[in-house]
Design a protein around this motif. Structure first.
Motif, short mmCIF file in Angstrom:
data_model
loop_
_atom_site.label_atom_id
_atom_site.label_comp_id
_atom_site.label_asym_id
_atom_site.label_seq_id
_atom_site.Cartn_x
_atom_site.Cartn_y
_atom_site.Cartn_z
N PHE A 101 102.15 -16.38 -20.05
CA PHE A 101 102.30 -15.15 -19.25
C PHE A 101 103.24 -15.39 -18.07
O PHE A 101 104.12 -14.58 -17.78
N SER A 102 103.03 -16.50 -17.41
CA SER A 102 103.87 -16.82 -16.26
C SER A 102 105.31 -17.11 -16.73
O SER A 102 106.28 -16.67 -16.11
N VAL A 114 107.08 -24.40 -6.56
CA VAL A 114 105.95 -23.48 -6.62
C VAL A 114 105.43 -23.46 -8.06
O VAL A 114 106.20 -23.24 -9.00
N CYS A 115 104.14 -23.73 -8.22
CA CYS A 115 103.49 -23.69 -9.54
C CYS A 115 102.82 -22.32 -9.68
O CYS A 115 102.05 -21.92 -8.79
N ILE A 116 103.09 -21.64 -10.77
CA ILE A 116 102.58 -20.28 -10.93
C ILE A 116 101.79 -20.14 -12.23
O ILE A 116 102.33 -20.32 -13.33
N GLY A 117 100.51 -19.83 -12.09
CA GLY A 117 99.65 -19.62 -13.25
C GLY A 117 99.56 -18.14 -13.59
O GLY A 117 100.37 -17.32 -13.16
N PRO A 129 109.15 -24.19 -17.56
CA PRO A 129 107.87 -23.75 -18.15
C PRO A 129 107.05 -24.94 -18.64
O PRO A 129 107.58 -25.84 -19.28
N LEU A 130 105.77 -24.91 -18.33
CA LEU A 130 104.83 -25.91 -18.85
C LEU A 130 103.72 -25.17 -19.58
O LEU A 130 103.46 -23.99 -19.32
N PHE A 131 103.03 -25.89 -20.46
CA PHE A 131 101.81 -25.33 -21.05
C PHE A 131 100.82 -25.03 -19.93
O PHE A 131 100.84 -25.65 -18.85
N HIS A 132 99.90 -24.10 -20.20
CA HIS A 132 98.83 -23.87 -19.24
C HIS A 132 97.86 -25.06 -19.30
O HIS A 132 97.53 -25.51 -20.40
N PRO A 133 97.41 -25.57 -18.16
CA PRO A 133 96.47 -26.70 -18.22
C PRO A 133 95.21 -26.39 -19.02
O PRO A 133 94.63 -27.31 -19.62
N VAL A 177 107.59 -23.80 -11.38
CA VAL A 177 106.93 -24.34 -12.57
C VAL A 177 105.97 -23.27 -13.06
O VAL A 177 105.02 -22.90 -12.35
N THR A 178 106.24 -22.75 -14.24
CA THR A 178 105.33 -21.73 -14.78
C THR A 178 104.29 -22.42 -15.64
O THR A 178 104.58 -23.36 -16.38
#
Ligand code: URA
Length: 193
Positions: free
Chosen positions: A124-125, A39-42, A152-156, A119-120
């Motif tokens: 914030f996520s 689940v990818c969460i923005g 955690p990933l950077f925000h696109p 995957v955040t």
């Protein structure tokens, strides 16, 4: 009730919950495989997401979709949502009380889907799951939080603004297939990339 029905029931409940903030904008509940392993969460929907009532369909979403395709994943093989499910005015950062108000619904959404890996996208996520996390230090690492693996990933949107961030985002997203494959046996700290 199957997962699709359970998610639909939850969405209906949210639509009718007048205690939720930001009700002047549309509900963007989430979409994808209701049995997804990932689940990818923005953070929160933007203008395009609000208009179409779908998560990550604007410029950031196009980048996310393209990078998922690069690892061989179509959008509908994952589930995509946000911590706050309505657009804050002028795309301002969500307030802590807004994140808190939507939190029980996110928990229930995750309990239904029961993914192996979260995957955040953005700080914030990330901070929702890892309160003391720092995005520049921790993106691309693997954490175990309440029995789930969190990457955690950077925000696109940040990746769209900086080539260095884009490179890091693309590099980190590449570890996901191996994280999923090894999710049941992974001991943290083991080299994966
Ligand atoms: N940014 C987010 O955090 N979520 C979306 O759905 C779109 C852009």
């Amino acid at each position: 009730m199957n997962n699709d029905q359970a998610l639909y029931a939850l969405q209906q409940e949210m639509e009718h919950d007048e205690s939720l903030p930001l009700r002047e904008s549309n509900l963007v509940f989430g979409e994808g495989d209701s049995h997804a392993e990932v689940v990818c969460i923005g953070e929160a929907p933007g203008a395009e997401e609000d208009r179409l009532q779908r998560p990550f369909v604007g410029r950031s979403g196009k980048l996310l979709t393209a990078c998922l395709l690069e690892i061989g994943w179509s959008r509908d093989r994952v589930y995509i949502t946000n911590i706050v499910k309505r657009r804050p005015p002028q795309n301002r950062d969500p307030f802590p009380e807004e994140i808190q108000a939507y939190a029980p619904y996110l928990s229930r959404q995750l309990a239904i889907i029961h993914p192996k890996v979260i995957v955040t996208l953005g700080r914030f996520s990330m901070n929702y799951f890892i309160p003391y996390g720092k995005i520049t230090r921790d993106q691309g690492k693997i954490f175990r939080v309440r029995g789930m693996l969190v990457v955690p990933l950077f925000h696109p949107a940040a990746a769209l603004r900086s080539t260095t961030t884009l490179e890091a985002f693309k590099k980190s997203i590449k570890i996901l297939p191996r994280v999923v494959a090894q999710a049941d046996t992974l001991s943290l700290g083991s080299p994966i990339s």
